[in-house]
Design a protein around this motif. Structure first.
Motif, PDB file in Angstrom:
ATOM      1  N   GLY A   1       0.800  -1.222   0.000  1.00 43.99           N
ATOM      2  CA  GLY A   1       0.000   0.000   0.000  1.00 43.99           C
ATOM      3  C   GLY A   1       0.823   1.257   0.000  1.00 43.99           C
ATOM      4  N   ARG A   2       2.176   1.157  -0.010  1.00 43.78           N
ATOM      5  CA  ARG A   2       3.030   2.336   0.005  1.00 43.78           C
ATOM      6  C   ARG A   2       3.829   2.400  -1.280  1.00 43.78           C
ATOM      7  NH1 ARG A   2       6.415   2.821   5.376  1.00 43.78           N
ATOM      8  NH2 ARG A   2       6.809   4.833   4.344  1.00 43.78           N
TER       9      ARG A   2
ATOM     10  N   GLU B   1      -0.073   7.818  -4.632  1.00 41.80           N
ATOM     11  CA  GLU B   1      -0.730   7.423  -3.401  1.00 41.80           C
ATOM     12  C   GLU B   1      -2.212   7.784  -3.437  1.00 41.80           C
ATOM     13  OE1 GLU B   1       1.419   9.175  -0.228  1.00 41.80           O
ATOM     14  OE2 GLU B   1       3.061   7.691  -0.282  1.00 41.80           O
TER      15      GLU B   1
ATOM     16  N   SER C   1      -5.800   4.138  -3.791  1.00 46.30           N
ATOM     17  CA  SER C   1      -6.636   4.126  -2.593  1.00 46.30           C
ATOM     18  C   SER C   1      -6.861   2.679  -2.151  1.00 46.30           C
ATOM     19  CB  SER C   1      -7.967   4.819  -2.866  1.00 46.30           C
ATOM     20  OG  SER C   1      -8.702   4.086  -3.858  1.00 46.30           O
ATOM     21  N   PRO C   2      -7.175   2.470  -0.874  1.00 46.13           N
ATOM     22  CA  PRO C   2      -7.409   1.093  -0.406  1.00 46.13           C
ATOM     23  C   PRO C   2      -8.509   0.382  -1.202  1.00 46.13           C
ATOM     24  CG  PRO C   2      -7.146   2.582   1.450  1.00 46.13           C
ATOM     25  CD  PRO C   2      -7.190   3.459   0.233  1.00 46.13           C
TER      26      PRO C   2
ATOM     27  N   LEU D   1      -7.026  -0.642  -4.567  1.00 47.31           N
ATOM     28  CA  LEU D   1      -6.063  -1.723  -4.416  1.00 47.31           C
ATOM     29  C   LEU D   1      -6.772  -3.050  -4.143  1.00 47.31           C
ATOM     30  CD1 LEU D   1      -3.219   0.001  -2.321  1.00 47.31           C
ATOM     31  CD2 LEU D   1      -3.225  -0.563  -4.764  1.00 47.31           C
TER      32      LEU D   1
ATOM     33  N   ASP E   1       1.677  -8.477  -2.005  1.00 46.50           N
ATOM     34  CA  ASP E   1       1.235  -7.103  -1.810  1.00 46.50           C
ATOM     35  C   ASP E   1       1.914  -6.135  -2.757  1.00 46.50           C
ATOM     36  OD1 ASP E   1      -0.467  -7.882   0.214  1.00 46.50           O
ATOM     37  OD2 ASP E   1       1.061  -7.601   1.790  1.00 46.50           O
TER      38      ASP E   1
END
Length: 586
Positions: free
Chosen positions: A106-107, A120, A124-125, A128, A179
């Motif tokens: 996530g980064r 970023e 977004s969550p 993703l 991930d």
């Protein structure tokens, strides 16, 4: 003339039955070939859609290979500078790539073209999670459509201008962990170029759909309506449907391998089969024109060579049948041989009929002259007999003159019938009015009775009867009327009011009513046995019937009349051959 019974209509029907199989075979052959062309056109369009899908797959495969190369060059644990260098090489290789980034847990590990902060915002969550779910199905990449607001905000933060055709976000799985993702921000230019490629020389529209049905990229020709996409979901790879704008389209749906993406290509229905429609008309028109020209030519030929002459001969025979016996068929040298021979046969028949008619007319004239001479001699003989009887009666004593009166009355009645018929002009018909006046007047004279004691009422002068019935009426009156005359003569000097004999004739319907009576009536008139028998015999000879009456002195009979007798006519109106004997046409 009822259609189907005339020669012309039957020729048309026969010609139709002859040409109909050829027309049916021509139509079947033409439509079969046109359908084959349409099927070939559909097959070519399917191959064109498959080629477009292959080209889009090639573009997507280039993205996947680039991500694989990036993953291989990074190795395990290289620095951020190496990641940026490798991303820079990949992004710079394609004009449609705007920027790239590596996302781990996530980064943003590294980014190029667009700032890490911009990526970023895009990663977004929720996005993703959708990307990981799509990659979990085994797809080599996931494409998502970015809104103009999302793309513009990220690009403006990095000091970049926003492209007009929109942006896509491509995500690739990394090999180091589940991930890790590789993200590429790209414009639609590469995909739009693939969709705009003309694999067929027909205006088309093409669109690339995501697994959830989102339109990722779209292209259409300028001639197509803006809302060319189907109004309803397609049920098969090839389908004819209606667009959102209401136009008819031919759609082709091709799923892309492993990605879950779907390519849709559409062609306007009227343009798609335009060439086949032209081929149909170009192929169909010549045989139709040739068959029509052949049918019209055959009809004109039959009409000119056959029907025209049949109608002409029919008209000639109709005029001949109406009584114009001098008419003949002319211009037969121009007719076909068979019809010309038919016309010559008609002319020969007409000439023979005219010759026989002349002979018959001459024979009738000879017969008429003979009959007129015969009647003339009979009339003269009766006149001689009447004259001799009159001279003989005058030489007898007064008391013996009544003995010869019976014969004189009968001979005089027949003489009157012949005289009246002969004076009428054409032997055979006698006017009833003149006949009754002369017969009654002759009987009155033989009875030695004054004219004032006899009243004769007769029908119109146009009423006529044939000679046989004229003689029968004369004999009937000669047998019956003298008894009435004698009764009036015996009472002429004794009665205060003298009696009169009334003889009346009137036409009632189809018969002539002949009545004899005495006015005023005192007692019934009695006939002798001989006169009664003769009266009944003459009634049967006339085919008459006795008519009852309230007057005890009246005797009446109804004599049947022919139509010509009732209608009458001017003297000499009937043809010379029309005289009758015993009511039959001579």
């Amino acid at each position: 003339m009822t259609f189907g019974h005339s020669l012309r209509s039957r020729i048309v029907i026969t010609l139709g039955f002859v040409l109909l199989p050829a027309v049916i075979l021509a139509f079947v052959w033409i439509f079969t070939n046109v359908n084959a062309l349409r099927e070939a056109k559909v097959a070519n369009a399917e191959r064109a859609a498959s080629a477009m899908a292959l080209q889009v797959n090639e573009s997507l495969r280039d993205m996947v290979l680039a991500s694989v190369g990036l993953d291989a060059n990074r190795g395990g644990g290289q620095s951020a500078a190496t990641c940026d260098r490798e991303l820079s090489a990949i992004v710079g290789a394609q004009a449609s790539y705007v920027g790239g980034a590596v996302i781990d847990a996530g980064r943003v590990s590294c980014a190029i073209g667009v700032s890490a902060a911009g990526f970023e915002r895009l990663a977004s969550p929720e996005r993703l999670a959708r990307i990981h779910a799509g990659l979990a199905t085994g797809a080599p990449l996931v494409l998502e459509l970015l809104t103009d607001a999302e793309a513009g905000h990220s690009l403006e933060a990095s000091g970049l201008s926003v492209a007009s055709d929109g942006y896509l976000l491509a995500a690739f799985p990394g090999s180091r962990s589940m991930d890790e993702l590789f993200l590429v921000l790209l414009t639609k230019a590469r995909i739009t170029t693939d969709l705009a490629t003309h694999f067929m020389d027909i205006a088309h529209g093409a669109a690339l759909f995501g697994p959830d049905g989102t339109i990722l990229a779209e292209w259409r020709a300028d001639s197509l309506p803006q809302r060319w996409l189907p109004a309803m979901p397609l049920g098969s790879a090839t389908d004819k449907g209606t667009s959102i704008s209401g136009d008819s389209f031919r759609y082709f749906k091709i799923p892309l391998a492993r990605t879950g993406l779907v390519l849709l290509v559409g062609y306007p229905e009227d343009v798609f089969f335009a060439s086949e429609q032209n081929i149909l008309w170009v192929t169909l028109l010549p045989p139709v024109l040739m068959l029509g020209a052949a049918a019209v030519g055959a009809l004109l030929a039959v009409d000119r060579l056959v029907i025209q002459w049949i109608v002409y001969l029919q008209r000639v025979t109709r005029v001949y049948g109406s009584g114009r016996y001098s008419v003949r068929a002319l211009r037969l040298s121009q007719a076909p041989r068979e019809l010309g021979e038919l016309g010559y046969a008609f002319n020969h028949m007409a000439d023979n009929i005219a010759h026989h008619a002349t002979e018959l007319s001459s024979a009738i004239e000879d017969k008429e002259r003979l009959l007129r001479e015969l009647h003339h001699r009979v009339k003269n003989n009766f006149q001689v007999i009447v004259s001799l009887l009159s001279l003989h009666k005058q030489s007898l004593p007064v008391q013996e003159r009544d003995d010869i009166r019976f014969i004189e009355d009968h001979v005089n009645a027949m003489a009157v019938a012949y005289r009246v018929g002969y004076s009428y002009g054409e032997m055979g018909d006698a006017p009833v009015a003149e006949l009754l006046h002369d017969i009654v007047d002759g009987l009155r004279r033989t009875a030695d009775l004054a004219p004032a004691h006899v009243v004769v009422e007769v029908p119109p002068v146009s009423t006529r009867i044939d000679l046989d019935r004229a003689i029968g009426i004369g004999l009937y009156l000669a047998a019956m009327l003298p008894a009435y005359l004698d009764m009036v003569r015996a009472d002429a000097h004794s009665a205060s009011s003298p009696m009169k004999v009334r003889v009346g004739a009137v036409v009632e319907g189809d018969s002539l009513r002949l009545a004899v009576s005495i006015r005023p009536a005192e007692s019934a008139v009695q006939l002798s046995h001989l006169r009664s028998r003769l009266t009944r015999a003459y009634i049967r000879q006339l085919s008459a019937r006795e008519v009852s009456s309230d007057d005890m002195t009246e005797r009446a009979i109804a004599i049947p009349l022919d139509a010509d007798d009732r209608e009458g006519g001017p003297v000499g109106a009937r043809p010379a051959m029309g005289f009758r004997i015993s009511g039959r046409q001579a």
